[in-house]
Write a protein that holds these residues in place. Sequence first.
Motif, PDB file in Angstrom:
ATOM      1  N   ALA A 253      35.286  18.437 -27.448  1.00 22.13           N
ATOM      2  CA  ALA A 253      35.617  17.056 -27.807  1.00 22.13           C
ATOM      3  C   ALA A 253      37.118  16.835 -27.970  1.00 22.13           C
ATOM      4  O   ALA A 253      37.889  17.763 -28.254  1.00 22.13           O
ATOM      5  N   SER A 254      37.515  15.574 -27.802  1.00 23.73           N
ATOM      6  CA  SER A 254      38.856  15.104 -28.155  1.00 23.73           C
ATOM      7  C   SER A 254      38.707  13.667 -28.654  1.00 23.73           C
ATOM      8  O   SER A 254      37.787  12.950 -28.266  1.00 23.73           O
ATOM      9  N   LEU A 255      39.646  13.247 -29.520  1.00 28.73           N
ATOM     10  CA  LEU A 255      39.497  11.962 -30.205  1.00 28.73           C
ATOM     11  C   LEU A 255      40.834  11.234 -30.236  1.00 28.73           C
ATOM     12  O   LEU A 255      41.887  11.852 -30.447  1.00 28.73           O
ATOM     13  N   SER A 256      40.799   9.930 -30.021  1.00 19.75           N
ATOM     14  CA  SER A 256      41.993   9.107 -30.214  1.00 19.75           C
ATOM     15  C   SER A 256      41.634   7.893 -31.062  1.00 19.75           C
ATOM     16  O   SER A 256      40.534   7.347 -30.954  1.00 19.75           O
ATOM     17  N   ILE A 257      42.583   7.488 -31.908  1.00 20.66           N
ATOM     18  CA  ILE A 257      42.387   6.371 -32.829  1.00 20.66           C
ATOM     19  C   ILE A 257      43.626   5.488 -32.785  1.00 20.66           C
ATOM     20  O   ILE A 257      44.757   5.977 -32.880  1.00 20.66           O
ATOM     21  N   THR A 258      43.420   4.199 -32.629  1.00 21.85           N
ATOM     22  CA  THR A 258      44.517   3.231 -32.635  1.00 21.85           C
ATOM     23  C   THR A 258      44.127   2.056 -33.512  1.00 21.85           C
ATOM     24  O   THR A 258      43.006   1.548 -33.409  1.00 21.85           O
ATOM     25  N   GLY A 259      45.044   1.641 -34.388  1.00 24.11           N
ATOM     26  CA  GLY A 259      44.731   0.432 -35.146  1.00 24.11           C
ATOM     27  C   GLY A 259      45.323   0.385 -36.531  1.00 24.11           C
ATOM     28  O   GLY A 259      46.256   1.120 -36.880  1.00 24.11           O
ATOM     29  N   ASP A 260      44.750  -0.478 -37.340  1.00 23.40           N
ATOM     30  CA  ASP A 260      45.265  -0.846 -38.653  1.00 23.40           C
ATOM     31  C   ASP A 260      44.825   0.145 -39.720  1.00 23.40           C
ATOM     32  O   ASP A 260      44.028  -0.163 -40.611  1.00 23.40           O
ATOM     33  N   LEU A 261      45.341   1.369 -39.621  1.00 18.57           N
ATOM     34  CA  LEU A 261      45.043   2.426 -40.577  1.00 18.57           C
ATOM     35  C   LEU A 261      46.321   3.200 -40.891  1.00 18.57           C
ATOM     36  O   LEU A 261      47.220   3.288 -40.055  1.00 18.57           O
ATOM     37  N   SER A 262      46.374   3.765 -42.068  1.00 22.21           N
ATOM     38  CA  SER A 262      47.429   4.731 -42.377  1.00 22.21           C
ATOM     39  C   SER A 262      47.028   6.074 -41.780  1.00 22.21           C
ATOM     40  O   SER A 262      45.883   6.268 -41.346  1.00 22.21           O
ATOM     41  N   LEU A 263      47.966   7.032 -41.777  1.00 27.97           N
ATOM     42  CA  LEU A 263      47.647   8.355 -41.251  1.00 27.97           C
ATOM     43  C   LEU A 263      46.525   9.001 -42.062  1.00 27.97           C
ATOM     44  O   LEU A 263      45.609   9.605 -41.495  1.00 27.97           O
ATOM     45  N   ASP A 264      46.579   8.886 -43.388  1.00 23.57           N
ATOM     46  CA  ASP A 264      45.528   9.462 -44.230  1.00 23.57           C
ATOM     47  C   ASP A 264      44.177   8.820 -43.938  1.00 23.57           C
ATOM     48  O   ASP A 264      43.149   9.506 -43.900  1.00 23.57           O
ATOM     49  N   GLN A 265      44.171   7.509 -43.727  1.00 20.32           N
ATOM     50  CA  GLN A 265      42.915   6.835 -43.418  1.00 20.32           C
ATOM     51  C   GLN A 265      42.384   7.266 -42.054  1.00 20.32           C
ATOM     52  O   GLN A 265      41.172   7.423 -41.865  1.00 20.32           O
ATOM     53  N   ALA A 266      43.293   7.467 -41.107  1.00 20.68           N
ATOM     54  CA  ALA A 266      42.873   7.930 -39.782  1.00 20.68           C
ATOM     55  C   ALA A 266      42.267   9.325 -39.865  1.00 20.68           C
ATOM     56  O   ALA A 266      41.263   9.623 -39.199  1.00 20.68           O
ATOM     57  N   LYS A 267      42.869  10.189 -40.676  1.00 18.70           N
ATOM     58  CA  LYS A 267      42.321  11.536 -40.847  1.00 18.70           C
ATOM     59  C   LYS A 267      40.933  11.491 -41.469  1.00 18.70           C
ATOM     60  O   LYS A 267      40.026  12.232 -41.062  1.00 18.70           O
ATOM     61  N   GLN A 268      40.750  10.611 -42.447  1.00 19.46           N
ATOM     62  CA  GLN A 268      39.443  10.489 -43.080  1.00 19.46           C
ATOM     63  C   GLN A 268      38.413   9.939 -42.089  1.00 19.46           C
ATOM     64  O   GLN A 268      37.270  10.397 -42.035  1.00 19.46           O
ATOM     65  N   ALA A 269      38.825   8.979 -41.281  1.00 21.77           N
ATOM     66  CA  ALA A 269      37.919   8.424 -40.263  1.00 21.77           C
ATOM     67  C   ALA A 269      37.506   9.499 -39.268  1.00 21.77           C
ATOM     68  O   ALA A 269      36.328   9.595 -38.890  1.00 21.77           O
ATOM     69  N   ALA A 270      38.465  10.301 -38.838  1.00 21.75           N
ATOM     70  CA  ALA A 270      38.164  11.368 -37.882  1.00 21.75           C
ATOM     71  C   ALA A 270      37.173  12.362 -38.468  1.00 21.75           C
ATOM     72  O   ALA A 270      36.258  12.830 -37.776  1.00 21.75           O
ATOM     73  N   GLU A 271      37.334  12.691 -39.760  1.00 20.52           N
ATOM     74  CA  GLU A 271      36.393  13.612 -40.407  1.00 20.52           C
ATOM     75  C   GLU A 271      35.000  13.003 -40.494  1.00 20.52           C
ATOM     76  O   GLU A 271      33.996  13.673 -40.254  1.00 20.52           O
TER      77      GLU A 271
END
Length: 509
Positions: free
Chosen positions: A267-285
């Motif tokens: 797998a690989s994942l990309s995230i773009t949008g209205d999030l902070s880095l910490d929020q993006a990390k939590q979303a990825a988890e």
Amino acid sequence: MKSHSRLFCSLTTFSLKPIVVVSSIITTVGLTTLGANAAPEMPNGEHANTDVDITQPIKAINNLSSLKSDQKLDFTIPKFQHFTTSNGIPVIFFQTNQLPIVDIDLRFNAGSARDETIRKNSFGLASMVADLLTKGTKQLDETAFAEATEQLGIELGSAAYKDQFVINLRSLSATDKLNPALKLLNDVLNEPRFDAKILERSKAQQILGIRQMMQNPSYLASINFNQALYGSHPYAHPSYGTAESIPSINTNDLQRFHDTYLVAKNASLSITGDLSLDQAKQAAETITQALPQGKPAPQLPMPTPINHSKWIHINYDSDQTSVIMGQQGYSVSSDPSALEHSSNFSIGNEILAGSGFNSRLMGKVRKEMGYTYGIYGNMTAMQVSGPYSISFSTRNEKADEAIKATLQTVNDTLKQGVTSEEFKLTQESLINSYPMGFSSNKSINGMLGAVNFNKLPDSYITDYTRRLENSNVQQVNKALQDTLTPDKFIIVTVGKPDIAKDSELNKLK
């Protein structure tokens, strides 16, 4: 859009898709295609009887003050951030706060090229898995699942291409909307329903869609072109499957494909949008933490090279003949020299076979000879040698002449080269149009998803304009000459059988 410029997906896009194929191709300007769909581009349709003479000056242009500035384009590439989830999945994140939206692109090395690793003659399996993933989870049947996505106001879809399996989510970034959307995506990944009754319905829809497409000469040309180009290689079969292969697919096949390929190691994942880095990390988890590790998919085999030209004709009762010709092209590579070559080739191919009226093929086959509404050439870089194809439709009685004119134009371009004037105009066009690829969160995230999946450096995106600026006409001509081999083109025609009874192409059968 420039003919060479799509970042994803696979041959060119076909207008009559089976019902189960739900995801659209994400595009950007100025980058070579990095993926594979399974069907050809359709002609543009009707046009005016008299074309505008684009060689003549536009009288009003001197009144446009915006064109009087000769300043270099000032464009800053967005900054991307990288991190890895706790179970080892690489993530690219781009923060943008202009809109309260989050786009998520999750990819697996699991396209239709892997169908037969599960069971022989199971063509269309990956496509069927993609369809049923969004038809319910173990907790939610199809109706409840649809209601949940509608209530959250999210877009959640999946699609299988030749090289990759893509799941996309778009959600509002507000916590009360995003968190349940991420939970739903997690359930889709880890607890798919794979309902037998829904599978039977989807198979019937898929077969109906395939039969409809088989009535379209452009689709017939496409599938026969792939079969001739790739032989026994996995790229040869259509991602949608066939009317003969689809009926045998069962829920056990779906589950085996899911358990084998939709895993963390793949797998690989990309995230773009209205999030902070910490929020993006939590979303990825939240999305990936329950994924089993599994094993990475093995490297696809190299296709057998094509050593001689071949003409294949498919009888079809139509007033027009659909034509596809081309060869095996190059694969995706992170090597700096390969990136330079790709950029040089993109300039050259835009001059030779781009979608604009300035391309040589359009000027010769459409404007001068009047044989077609549109003719386009496209390179699709893939994990292993992807296809380069030129496609058009023309009147049956003119097909032979149009093919000869196309081959002659390609050969003349390789021998004589493109001119400095053509090079300069195309170079500036590609540079100036490149920022349009960053016009939306979705297009940015699509670029990041492709870069992450293909393990390309950020410089693939950030240094694109530099590569164009550093190019020159000699490098462009060399890239064309090193890549294109028209004497080895596969040529496929679909039309009436008497289109070329006395053609020189008969010796290629």
